[in-house]
Design a protein around this motif. Structure first.
Motif, PDB file in Angstrom:
ATOM      1  N   LEU A  53      10.965   8.186   1.350  1.00 37.74           N
ATOM      2  CA  LEU A  53      10.074   7.030   1.311  1.00 37.74           C
ATOM      3  C   LEU A  53      10.243   6.249   2.606  1.00 37.74           C
ATOM      4  O   LEU A  53      11.326   5.771   2.920  1.00 37.74           O
ATOM      5  N   MET A  54       9.176   6.139   3.374  1.00 38.48           N
ATOM      6  CA  MET A  54       9.198   5.362   4.608  1.00 38.48           C
ATOM      7  C   MET A  54       8.577   3.994   4.349  1.00 38.48           C
ATOM      8  O   MET A  54       7.445   3.906   3.866  1.00 38.48           O
ATOM      9  N   LEU A  55       9.324   2.942   4.653  1.00 39.40           N
ATOM     10  CA  LEU A  55       8.822   1.582   4.531  1.00 39.40           C
ATOM     11  C   LEU A  55       8.386   1.109   5.908  1.00 39.40           C
ATOM     12  O   LEU A  55       9.157   1.172   6.876  1.00 39.40           O
ATOM     13  N   ILE A  89       0.858  -1.188   0.000  1.00 40.99           N
ATOM     14  CA  ILE A  89       0.000   0.000   0.000  1.00 40.99           C
ATOM     15  C   ILE A  89       0.892   1.235   0.000  1.00 40.99           C
ATOM     16  O   ILE A  89       1.813   1.337   0.821  1.00 40.99           O
ATOM     17  N   PHE A  90       0.639   2.144  -0.931  1.00 41.17           N
ATOM     18  CA  PHE A  90       1.349   3.420  -1.000  1.00 41.17           C
ATOM     19  C   PHE A  90       0.425   4.516  -0.458  1.00 41.17           C
ATOM     20  O   PHE A  90      -0.753   4.578  -0.812  1.00 41.17           O
ATOM     21  N   ILE A  91       0.975   5.341   0.406  1.00 36.34           N
ATOM     22  CA  ILE A  91       0.255   6.519   0.889  1.00 36.34           C
ATOM     23  C   ILE A  91       1.098   7.748   0.584  1.00 36.34           C
ATOM     24  O   ILE A  91       2.276   7.801   0.968  1.00 36.34           O
ATOM     25  N   ASP A  92       0.517   8.708  -0.113  1.00 37.09           N
ATOM     26  CA  ASP A  92       1.214   9.957  -0.393  1.00 37.09           C
ATOM     27  C   ASP A  92       1.041  10.872   0.818  1.00 37.09           C
ATOM     28  O   ASP A  92      -0.078  11.285   1.138  1.00 37.09           O
ATOM     29  N   ALA A  93       2.152  11.176   1.512  1.00 36.89           N
ATOM     30  CA  ALA A  93       2.078  12.034   2.698  1.00 36.89           C
ATOM     31  C   ALA A  93       1.726  13.470   2.335  1.00 36.89           C
ATOM     32  O   ALA A  93       1.263  14.235   3.190  1.00 36.89           O
ATOM     33  N   ASP A  94       1.937  13.838   1.072  1.00 33.07           N
ATOM     34  CA  ASP A  94       1.671  15.217   0.642  1.00 33.07           C
ATOM     35  C   ASP A  94       0.214  15.363   0.230  1.00 33.07           C
ATOM     36  O   ASP A  94      -0.116  15.625  -0.928  1.00 33.07           O
ATOM     37  N   SER A 101      -5.464   8.220   6.850  1.00 39.07           N
ATOM     38  CA  SER A 101      -5.368   7.070   5.945  1.00 39.07           C
ATOM     39  C   SER A 101      -4.538   5.966   6.568  1.00 39.07           C
ATOM     40  O   SER A 101      -4.873   4.776   6.479  1.00 39.07           O
ATOM     41  N   TYR A 102      -3.410   6.344   7.212  1.00 32.34           N
ATOM     42  CA  TYR A 102      -2.547   5.355   7.858  1.00 32.34           C
ATOM     43  C   TYR A 102      -3.318   4.581   8.921  1.00 32.34           C
ATOM     44  O   TYR A 102      -3.281   3.343   8.966  1.00 32.34           O
ATOM     45  N   ARG A 103      -4.009   5.315   9.807  1.00 38.71           N
ATOM     46  CA  ARG A 103      -4.748   4.658  10.882  1.00 38.71           C
ATOM     47  C   ARG A 103      -5.807   3.710  10.324  1.00 38.71           C
ATOM     48  O   ARG A 103      -5.980   2.583  10.807  1.00 38.71           O
ATOM     49  N   PHE A 104      -6.518   4.165   9.296  1.00 38.58           N
ATOM     50  CA  PHE A 104      -7.595   3.332   8.744  1.00 38.58           C
ATOM     51  C   PHE A 104      -7.011   2.051   8.145  1.00 38.58           C
ATOM     52  O   PHE A 104      -7.547   0.957   8.351  1.00 38.58           O
ATOM     53  N   VAL A 105      -5.917   2.183   7.410  1.00 35.79           N
ATOM     54  CA  VAL A 105      -5.285   1.015   6.782  1.00 35.79           C
ATOM     55  C   VAL A 105      -4.885  -0.004   7.839  1.00 35.79           C
ATOM     56  O   VAL A 105      -5.149  -1.209   7.703  1.00 35.79           O
ATOM     57  N   MET A 106      -4.229   0.433   8.900  1.00 34.34           N
ATOM     58  CA  MET A 106      -3.724  -0.484   9.912  1.00 34.34           C
ATOM     59  C   MET A 106      -4.839  -1.051  10.783  1.00 34.34           C
ATOM     60  O   MET A 106      -4.844  -2.241  11.107  1.00 34.34           O
ATOM     61  N   GLU A 107      -5.786  -0.229  11.162  1.00 32.13           N
ATOM     62  CA  GLU A 107      -6.854  -0.689  12.055  1.00 32.13           C
ATOM     63  C   GLU A 107      -7.837  -1.628  11.366  1.00 32.13           C
ATOM     64  O   GLU A 107      -8.448  -2.478  12.021  1.00 32.13           O
ATOM     65  N   ASN A 108      -7.981  -1.476  10.054  1.00 30.85           N
ATOM     66  CA  ASN A 108      -8.931  -2.316   9.313  1.00 30.85           C
ATOM     67  C   ASN A 108      -8.244  -3.420   8.521  1.00 30.85           C
ATOM     68  O   ASN A 108      -8.874  -4.073   7.693  1.00 30.85           O
ATOM     69  N   ILE A 133       5.186   4.933   2.563  1.00 38.67           N
ATOM     70  CA  ILE A 133       4.723   6.313   2.739  1.00 38.67           C
ATOM     71  C   ILE A 133       5.645   7.224   1.937  1.00 38.67           C
ATOM     72  O   ILE A 133       6.839   7.329   2.241  1.00 38.67           O
ATOM     73  N   GLU A 134       5.112   7.850   0.910  1.00 40.46           N
ATOM     74  CA  GLU A 134       5.918   8.713   0.058  1.00 40.46           C
ATOM     75  C   GLU A 134       5.865  10.170   0.537  1.00 40.46           C
ATOM     76  O   GLU A 134       4.893  10.606   1.156  1.00 40.46           O
TER      77      GLU A 134
END
Length: 540
Positions: A254-256, A178-183, A190-197, A208-209
């Motif tokens: 880029l954060m992995l 999953i790629f999330i654009d931080a900008d 988005s991060y919380r939703f991805v991890m919690e669900n 995380i770009e």
């Protein structure tokens, strides 16, 4: 936030072309200068091919970050960002390959060359889903997707991102990457939703770009909303005890991120949750890790074709060094070459397993090369059909010499090495014919020899397990090999299919997972077992 443009080389390219045109129309310019100007212009055409990716090779990015147009030798758009995109495309492509990803989710704008690069290595049944708040793919982008043979794997949707993510969660979707654009606005949500669900699979990778924002994320005093959102995102991720992360200096950073159980203490777990070896994995290794064969040395007799070749590839792909053993040197060398092309350490050995001297030389070669042997895959065998009343003593002896005598010699010689080191896996190839009498073919010697393989396996399995050596066998059904399609056997194929509940013959790839299981630590409590893989034929 101020815009930091990438260095453009378009002006350089255009000026070089103009210089070349002037030189060609001026007779006073030396031919050598014209020649080298022409070579320089030719080289600029290759700049669009730096990704080594066919579909990217046919596209070029424009200055607006997102527009992609079909490549044309007569009208090439080249700039610094395009080159960055193609390099990024290679990086994204490698991520997909390394993880074996099938499903990718991009939250926020992801550059088209990167999408196409990933699409090329994703399997045909895989997909890339892109969610963005606003449309950013123009008509030319769709043309790029249509031009690529893999563009149909990419699906895009615009609108409120949270709503789109909720739709995915509602139907139980999950993704390998999953790629999330931080900008973008509120990326932490988005991060919380991805991890919690659990949209990210257990061993998936979250990318995380733009987490560095070209240094703006580290400014002490800033009122820029984007920068503050990125800071919040970084804080949320860094404070998450269930993940581990690393930042790479790629573009805007880029954060992995991956899940981790390392920092979870028993007292932090909900009541009733146990942090034991089931939760953490046996000896801290998850089940797929326990199927890996890194550091192991294996040999496969009859490895030059058919089932043996498939076993060689499977063992090598799981991490083992593989000795390909075959009676025909050219066949062994061809398979060893295949493995080498895939980056698998391998050697080819010619041996007649019915000869004790050849068996010992085979093992001596492996010991000299790699120091030991952990996995012995005794697969070589022959089958000669004849009615029982017409079976000659020569046919009987030849069948038993290869199928049982040769297998015994290999088991004994390899077993001595394994018993001495206190560990080993022996995997013998038996046959469904050890359980039933296949028909309508007549194969008395083969059936009897394969029944002997099973009993030999059971006997060694019980004798050696308490000394660290497990002995098991695999009994395939009728396997679809080139021999099956010979004129002699064609009339029998339909009869066999009528007797198989699965409705088809076995493929060599149907057997590969079994040999990995029996060769790995995951099967340490199994010995003397006959693993039958025949599509249900022995049940009828």
């Amino acid at each position: 936030m101020p815009h930091f443009p990438e260095t453009s080389i378009r002006t350089l390219v255009e000026n070089l072309k103009k210089a070349h045109e002037i030189a060609c129309h001026n007779t006073a310019v030396p031919e050598a200068l014209q020649y080298y100007l022409q070579k320089a212009v030719d080289e600029t055409r290759k700049l669009n091919f730096c990704s080594a990716t066919p579909s990217i090779n046919r596209t070029a990015s424009s200055m607006d970050n997102h527009l992609t147009v079909p490549f044309s030798e007569t009208e090439t758009k080249i700039n610094g960002e395009q080159l960055t995109c193609t390099r990024e495309g290679q990086f994204h492509r490698m991520l997909v390959r390394m993880l074996g990803a099938k499903r990718v989710l991009a939250i926020g704008a992801l550059k088209v060359p990167c999408l196409l690069a990933m699409a090329e290595v994703i399997p045909d049944d895989g997909s890339i889903i892109v969610y963005a708040l606003q449309p950013y793919f123009g008509q030319s982008n769709q043309e790029a997707f249509d031009f690529s043979p893999h563009g149909n794997k990419i699906r895009t949707k615009t609108g409120p991102i949270t709503d789109s993510l909720k739709e995915l969660a509602a139907v139980g979707e999950d993704f390998d990457i999953i790629f999330i654009d931080a900008d973008q606005k509120n990326p932490a949500e988005s991060y919380r939703f991805v991890m919690e669900n659990h949209l990210l699979r257990m061993d998936g990778l979250l990318c995380i770009e733009n987490v560095l924002m070209k240094g703006w994320g580290y400014l002490e005093n800033t009122a820029d909303e984007n920068v503050l959102d990125v800071k919040t995102l970084n804080q949320v991720i860094n404070s998450d005890p269930h993940t581990e992360q690393v930042v790479l200096p790629v573009q805007g950073g880029l954060m992995l991120v991956r899940r981790s159980l390392m920092h979870i203490e028993q007292e932090d777990l909900p009541r009733g949750v146990m942090k034991d070896e089931v939760f953490e994995g046996h000896r801290g290794r998850r089940i797929l890790d326990r199927l890996q064969l890194e550091g192991k040395v294996a040999y496969v007799t009859g490895g030059g074709q058919g089932i043996g070749r498939a076993f060689c590839h499977a063992l090598g792909e799981a991490g083992a060094k593989v000795a390909v053993v075959d009676l025909v040197p050219a066949k062994a060398e061809a398979v060893a070459c295949e493995l080498s092309l895939k980056g698998i350490k391998s050697i080819a050995i010619a041996a007649d397993i019915t000869l004790p001297g050849d068996v010992q030389k085979m093992l001596d070669t492996i010991l000299t090369k790699w120091g030991t042997v952990h996995i012995a895959c005794n697969n070589a065998g022959i089958n000669m059909n004849s009615p029982s009343e017409d079976t000659s003593l020569e046919e009987w002896d030849q069948t038993f010499n290869v199928n049982l005598r040769g297998l015994f010699l290999c088991c004994q010689a390899a077993g001595r090495i394994m018993l001495n080191q206190g560990y080993g896996k022996i995997i013998n190839t038996a046959s469904m014919a050890s359980l039933i009498v296949p028909h309508p073919q007549k194969q008395l010697a083969y059936n009897a020899s394969k029944a002997g393989v099973v009993k030999l396996t059971q006997t060694l399995g019980t004798e050696w397990i308490d000394r660290g050596v497990r002995v098991n066998c695999i009994s395939p059904g009728i396997v679809d090999t080139p021999l099956i399609h010979s004129e002699e056997l064609k009339p029998l194929v339909q009869r066999w299919l009528d007797d198989i509940p699965a409705g088809r013959l076995a493929r060599v790839t149907d057997l590969q997972a079994a040999v990995i299981y029996l060769a790995s630590e995951a099967s340490d409590y199994m010995t003397g077992h006959n693993l039958v893989i025949e599509g249900g034929q022995s049940l009828w």
